[in-house]
Design a protein around this motif. Sequence first.
Motif, PDB file in Angstrom:
ATOM      1  N   LEU A  57       0.828  -1.203   0.000  1.00 60.41           N
ATOM      2  CA  LEU A  57       0.000   0.000   0.000  1.00 60.41           C
ATOM      3  C   LEU A  57       0.863   1.252   0.000  1.00 60.41           C
ATOM      4  N   SER A  58       1.970   1.207   0.721  1.00 59.57           N
ATOM      5  CA  SER A  58       2.884   2.341   0.760  1.00 59.57           C
ATOM      6  C   SER A  58       3.488   2.597  -0.619  1.00 59.57           C
ATOM      7  N   ALA A  59       3.817   1.532  -1.338  1.00 59.93           N
ATOM      8  CA  ALA A  59       4.377   1.678  -2.693  1.00 59.93           C
ATOM      9  C   ALA A  59       3.339   2.282  -3.640  1.00 59.93           C
ATOM     10  N   GLU A  60       2.079   1.860  -3.508  1.00 60.93           N
ATOM     11  CA  GLU A  60       1.027   2.428  -4.366  1.00 60.93           C
ATOM     12  C   GLU A  60       0.817   3.907  -4.059  1.00 60.93           C
ATOM     13  N   LEU A  61       0.875   4.273  -2.792  1.00 60.89           N
ATOM     14  CA  LEU A  61       0.723   5.667  -2.402  1.00 60.89           C
ATOM     15  C   LEU A  61       1.873   6.502  -2.943  1.00 60.89           C
ATOM     16  N   GLU A  62       3.093   5.962  -2.877  1.00 63.62           N
ATOM     17  CA  GLU A  62       4.271   6.658  -3.425  1.00 63.62           C
ATOM     18  C   GLU A  62       4.093   6.876  -4.921  1.00 63.62           C
ATOM     19  N   ALA A  63       3.611   5.854  -5.639  1.00 59.38           N
ATOM     20  CA  ALA A  63       3.431   5.962  -7.087  1.00 59.38           C
ATOM     21  C   ALA A  63       2.377   7.019  -7.431  1.00 59.38           C
ATOM     22  N   LEU A  64       1.299   7.079  -6.662  1.00 62.64           N
ATOM     23  CA  LEU A  64       0.258   8.077  -6.930  1.00 62.64           C
ATOM     24  C   LEU A  64       0.742   9.490  -6.622  1.00 62.64           C
ATOM     25  N   ALA A  65       1.587   9.611  -5.636  1.00 57.87           N
ATOM     26  CA  ALA A  65       2.039  10.936  -5.203  1.00 57.87           C
ATOM     27  C   ALA A  65       3.118  11.520  -6.111  1.00 57.87           C
ATOM     28  N   THR A  66       3.591  10.756  -7.091  1.00 59.01           N
ATOM     29  CA  THR A  66       4.631  11.276  -7.995  1.00 59.01           C
ATOM     30  C   THR A  66       4.069  12.250  -9.017  1.00 59.01           C
ATOM     31  N   SER A  67       2.747  12.281  -9.188  1.00 57.22           N
ATOM     32  CA  SER A  67       2.155  13.222 -10.142  1.00 57.22           C
ATOM     33  C   SER A  67       2.351  14.641  -9.625  1.00 57.22           C
ATOM     34  N   PRO A  68       2.620  15.606 -10.517  1.00 53.89           N
ATOM     35  CA  PRO A  68       2.818  16.988 -10.074  1.00 53.89           C
ATOM     36  C   PRO A  68       1.549  17.540  -9.418  1.00 53.89           C
ATOM     37  N   GLY A  69       1.719  18.257  -8.317  1.00 56.71           N
ATOM     38  CA  GLY A  69       0.598  18.893  -7.620  1.00 56.71           C
ATOM     39  C   GLY A  69      -0.173  17.951  -6.722  1.00 56.71           C
TER      40      GLY A  69
END
Length: 132
Positions: A13-25
């Motif tokens: 879940l932490s990896a998925e959250l990291e991947a989603l948070a890479t989008s700008p803004g």
Amino acid sequence: MKPRHHLYFDEALSAELEALATSPGTTKSAIVADALRAYLARRGAREVDTLLKPRLDHMSADLSRLRRDLDILLETLALFVRWQLTVQAPLPEADAAARAVGRERFEAFVTQVGRRLGTGRRTFGENQERRP
């Protein structure tokens, strides 16, 4: 100032959250806040559905019974009218006394129906229990 929370997630879940948070803004806090809002909104909707479902089921059953009763009533009336029109001979125009008796009987019938409707009493199914 927003309150700070410390949350622990498993690795996936932490990896998925990291991947989603890479989008700008986009921030992890915004993603988690949106997800939590959506979860709480769905949970509230389920509680309302749980509370309303039995009542709606009861109303649906009542409507089905009313529809059945109305179909029986209409079919009975249609058969009676058909039978009455085919069996009963029309009165001659000159027989004013018979027509007057017919009018009196009809007026008495309409009065009786009005009285029954006004008091809530029914001829058909009087022994059935009424629901509140």
